[in-house]
Design a protein around this motif. Structure first.
Motif, mmCIF file in Angstrom:
data_model
loop_
_atom_site.group_PDB
_atom_site.id
_atom_site.type_symbol
_atom_site.label_atom_id
_atom_site.label_comp_id
_atom_site.label_asym_id
_atom_site.label_seq_id
_atom_site.Cartn_x
_atom_site.Cartn_y
_atom_site.Cartn_z
ATOM 1 N N GLY A 28 0.684 -1.209 0.068
ATOM 2 C CA GLY A 28 -0.100 -0.012 -0.074
ATOM 3 C C GLY A 28 1.030 1.134 0.033
ATOM 4 O O GLY A 28 2.297 1.097 0.375
ATOM 5 N N VAL A 29 0.266 2.449 -0.239
ATOM 6 C CA VAL A 29 1.084 3.624 -0.292
ATOM 7 C C VAL A 29 0.425 4.656 0.681
ATOM 8 O O VAL A 29 -0.867 4.680 0.754
ATOM 9 N N ALA A 30 1.183 5.380 1.409
ATOM 10 C CA ALA A 30 0.674 6.453 2.218
ATOM 11 C C ALA A 30 1.285 7.578 2.367
ATOM 12 O O ALA A 30 2.592 7.752 1.895
ATOM 13 N N THR A 46 5.725 3.605 1.083
ATOM 14 C CA THR A 46 5.577 2.351 1.067
ATOM 15 C C THR A 46 5.784 1.598 2.206
ATOM 16 O O THR A 46 5.433 0.359 2.454
ATOM 17 N N SER A 47 6.770 2.171 3.070
ATOM 18 C CA SER A 47 7.279 1.422 4.242
ATOM 19 C C SER A 47 6.443 1.542 5.482
ATOM 20 O O SER A 47 6.885 1.055 6.488
ATOM 21 N N VAL A 48 5.159 2.176 5.378
ATOM 22 C CA VAL A 48 4.488 2.280 6.674
ATOM 23 C C VAL A 48 4.311 0.769 6.903
ATOM 24 O O VAL A 48 3.611 -0.065 6.039
ATOM 25 N N CYS A 61 9.780 3.847 7.333
ATOM 26 C CA CYS A 61 11.285 4.012 7.026
ATOM 27 C C CYS A 61 11.470 5.421 6.253
ATOM 28 O O CYS A 61 10.830 5.282 5.248
ATOM 29 N N VAL A 62 12.241 6.284 6.600
ATOM 30 C CA VAL A 62 12.383 7.573 5.985
ATOM 31 C C VAL A 62 13.804 7.871 5.722
ATOM 32 O O VAL A 62 14.648 7.638 6.381
ATOM 33 N N ASN A 63 14.251 8.162 4.455
ATOM 34 C CA ASN A 63 15.427 8.597 3.759
ATOM 35 C C ASN A 63 15.820 9.647 4.439
ATOM 36 O O ASN A 63 15.182 10.697 4.893
ATOM 37 N N ALA A 66 15.451 12.989 2.731
ATOM 38 C CA ALA A 66 14.101 13.382 2.615
ATOM 39 C C ALA A 66 13.620 14.638 3.371
ATOM 40 O O ALA A 66 14.203 14.785 4.251
ATOM 41 N N GLY A 67 12.828 15.667 2.713
ATOM 42 C CA GLY A 67 12.539 17.034 3.369
ATOM 43 C C GLY A 67 11.807 16.842 4.581
ATOM 44 O O GLY A 67 12.068 17.833 5.409
ATOM 45 N N ILE A 68 11.113 15.897 4.720
ATOM 46 C CA ILE A 68 10.328 15.535 6.030
ATOM 47 C C ILE A 68 11.132 15.168 7.206
ATOM 48 O O ILE A 68 10.828 15.262 8.334
ATOM 49 N N VAL A 90 -1.846 11.647 -6.150
ATOM 50 C CA VAL A 90 -1.382 12.201 -4.824
ATOM 51 C C VAL A 90 -0.047 11.514 -4.501
ATOM 52 O O VAL A 90 1.115 12.177 -4.108
ATOM 53 N N SER A 91 0.010 10.164 -4.834
ATOM 54 C CA SER A 91 1.246 9.457 -4.485
ATOM 55 C C SER A 91 2.378 10.132 -5.440
ATOM 56 O O SER A 91 3.288 10.043 -4.825
ATOM 57 N N ALA A 92 2.169 10.123 -6.575
ATOM 58 C CA ALA A 92 3.153 10.709 -7.635
ATOM 59 C C ALA A 92 3.545 12.336 -6.884
ATOM 60 O O ALA A 92 4.794 12.414 -6.987
ATOM 61 N N ALA A 99 6.822 19.963 -6.562
ATOM 62 C CA ALA A 99 7.461 20.692 -5.710
ATOM 63 C C ALA A 99 7.059 20.627 -4.358
ATOM 64 O O ALA A 99 5.985 20.454 -4.131
ATOM 65 N N ARG A 100 7.988 20.398 -3.473
ATOM 66 C CA ARG A 100 7.506 20.325 -2.083
ATOM 67 C C ARG A 100 6.334 21.428 -1.487
ATOM 68 O O ARG A 100 5.295 20.849 -1.083
ATOM 69 N N GLU A 101 6.572 22.619 -1.812
ATOM 70 C CA GLU A 101 5.472 23.494 -1.315
ATOM 71 C C GLU A 101 4.331 23.570 -2.300
ATOM 72 O O GLU A 101 3.406 24.017 -1.802
ATOM 73 N N LYS A 102 4.224 22.794 -3.148
ATOM 74 C CA LYS A 102 2.892 22.733 -3.939
ATOM 75 C C LYS A 102 2.208 21.364 -3.761
ATOM 76 O O LYS A 102 1.119 21.133 -4.424
ATOM 77 N N ARG A 103 2.653 20.603 -3.177
ATOM 78 C CA ARG A 103 2.093 19.131 -2.869
ATOM 79 C C ARG A 103 0.699 18.963 -2.450
ATOM 80 O O ARG A 103 -0.083 18.468 -2.916
ATOM 81 N N PHE A 104 0.482 20.050 -1.438
ATOM 82 C CA PHE A 104 -0.840 19.755 -0.816
ATOM 83 C C PHE A 104 -1.927 20.516 -1.863
ATOM 84 O O PHE A 104 -3.158 20.431 -1.460
ATOM 85 N N GLN A 164 4.879 0.288 -10.393
ATOM 86 C CA GLN A 164 3.693 0.815 -11.234
ATOM 87 C C GLN A 164 2.704 0.655 -9.987
ATOM 88 O O GLN A 164 2.822 -0.108 -9.167
ATOM 89 N N TYR A 165 1.555 1.264 -10.260
ATOM 90 C CA TYR A 165 0.358 1.140 -9.415
ATOM 91 C C TYR A 165 -0.695 0.219 -10.212
ATOM 92 O O TYR A 165 -0.809 0.021 -11.197
ATOM 93 N N LEU A 166 -1.295 -0.478 -9.136
ATOM 94 C CA LEU A 166 -2.384 -1.602 -9.604
ATOM 95 C C LEU A 166 -3.778 -0.912 -9.653
ATOM 96 O O LEU A 166 -4.149 -0.148 -8.838
HETATM 97 C C1 LIG Z 1 4.962 4.776 -4.213
HETATM 98 C C2 LIG Z 1 6.386 5.394 -3.575
HETATM 99 C C3 LIG Z 1 6.751 4.940 -2.341
HETATM 100 C C4 LIG Z 1 7.707 5.449 -1.425
HETATM 101 N N1 LIG Z 1 8.126 5.103 -0.318
HETATM 102 C C5 LIG Z 1 8.998 5.866 0.377
HETATM 103 C C6 LIG Z 1 9.651 5.152 1.437
HETATM 104 O O1 LIG Z 1 8.724 4.400 2.155
HETATM 105 N N2 LIG Z 1 10.350 5.941 2.257
HETATM 106 C C7 LIG Z 1 11.150 6.905 1.630
HETATM 107 O O2 LIG Z 1 12.237 7.442 2.349
HETATM 108 N N3 LIG Z 1 10.936 7.489 0.445
HETATM 109 C C8 LIG Z 1 9.747 6.873 -0.360
HETATM 110 N N4 LIG Z 1 9.429 7.251 -1.580
HETATM 111 C C9 LIG Z 1 10.470 8.212 -1.775
HETATM 112 C C10 LIG Z 1 10.007 9.556 -1.514
HETATM 113 O O3 LIG Z 1 8.387 9.695 -1.493
HETATM 114 C C11 LIG Z 1 10.131 10.712 -2.490
HETATM 115 O O4 LIG Z 1 11.874 10.532 -2.204
HETATM 116 C C12 LIG Z 1 9.958 12.059 -2.012
HETATM 117 O O5 LIG Z 1 10.103 13.063 -3.021
HETATM 118 C C13 LIG Z 1 10.861 12.640 -0.620
HETATM 119 O O6 LIG Z 1 10.289 13.831 -0.456
HETATM 120 P P1 LIG Z 1 11.351 15.149 -0.840
HETATM 121 O O7 LIG Z 1 11.123 15.498 -2.245
HETATM 122 O O8 LIG Z 1 10.276 16.356 0.210
HETATM 123 O O9 LIG Z 1 12.566 14.996 -0.048
HETATM 124 C C14 LIG Z 1 8.529 6.680 -2.354
HETATM 125 C C15 LIG Z 1 7.938 7.164 -3.376
HETATM 126 C C16 LIG Z 1 7.043 6.586 -3.992
HETATM 127 C C17 LIG Z 1 6.689 7.415 -5.286
#
Ligand SMILES: Cc1cc2nc3c(=O)[nH]c(=O)nc-3n(C[C@H](O)[C@H](O)[C@H](O)COP(=O)(O)O)c2cc1C
Length: 166
Positions: A28-30, A46-48, A61-63, A66-68, A90-92, A99-104, A164-166
């Motif tokens: 799933g995607v969150a 997808t790591s939730v 799990c968060v890289n 990542a901006g967050i 929304v996932s894409a 861009a981060r500031e336009k996602r919402f 891909q998305y199903l």
């Molecule tokens: C379907 C999908 C799932 C993702 N899952 C993760 C995840 O679980 N952990 C993670 O760190 N990044 C994940 N990513 C990548 C981040 O969403 C992506 O790098 C995002 O741009 C990070 O935010 P930022 O651009 O604000 O740095 C995923 C991306 C997609 C499209």
């Protein structure tokens, strides 16, 4: 055990095969949302994963790039929004296409009791409070207590598999 004649090749194969294995793990995607400096920040994940029922807790799990990531601190609230099948845009967007500031601007968002955006028409909205954060390699494992849940009537989750998305 025989040692590999070409360690570089073996490592390259491991990376390729690991990626291949993970592409076969349907998820799933969150959208994970936290409060940034003056504005909310969000990321697709997808790591939730469900962690425990007692107490109700999840992990994500968060890289660390990542901006967050700098906004994820113990005790702070996050909103975790499990996407519905029709929310691939929304996932894409939160996966980096927008861009981060336009996602919402993508999807319909309301504000929860913590002042965080919560996605309308999601499969589930989890209001959470971060417990622990454990760095591991390039990522951090974020453990969060679930404090409130809103569920959709129908079970129609967005599934991500093989890029891909199903
Ligand atoms: C379907 C999908 C799932 C993702 N899952 C993760 C995840 O679980 N952990 C993670 O760190 N990044 C994940 N990513 C990548 C981040 O969403 C992506 O790098 C995002 O741009 C990070 O935010 P930022 O651009 O604000 O740095 C995923 C991306 C997609 C499209």
């Amino acid at each position: 055990m025989a040692s590999s004649p070409d360690r570089t090749l073996a490592v390259a194969d491991m990376a390729t095969d690991f990626r291949g294995a993970m592409r076969r793990l349907a998820s799933g995607v969150a959208i994970v949302v936290a409060q940034g400096a003056g504005a909310p920040v969000g990321m697709a994940a997808t790591s939730v994963t469900s962690l425990t029922m007692d107490p109700p807790a999840i992990l994500v799990c968060v890289n660390q790039s990542a901006g967050i990531h700098p906004c994820l601190t113990p005790g702070s609230p996050i909103s975790v929004n499990i996407l519905s099948r029709h929310q691939r845009d929304v996932s894409a967007a939160f996966g980096g296409a927008v861009a981060r500031e336009k996602r919402f601007e993508v999807g319909q968002w309301s504000i929860d009791d913590h002042g965080l955006p919560t996605l309308d028409e999601a499969q589930a909205n989890l209001a959470c409070t971060i417990g622990n954060i454990m760095p591991f390699g390039t990522h951090s494992i974020v453990v969060a207590h679930v404090t409130a849940i809103r569920l959709s009537a129908a079970v129609e989750p967005l599934i991500y598999q093989d890029g891909q998305y199903l």
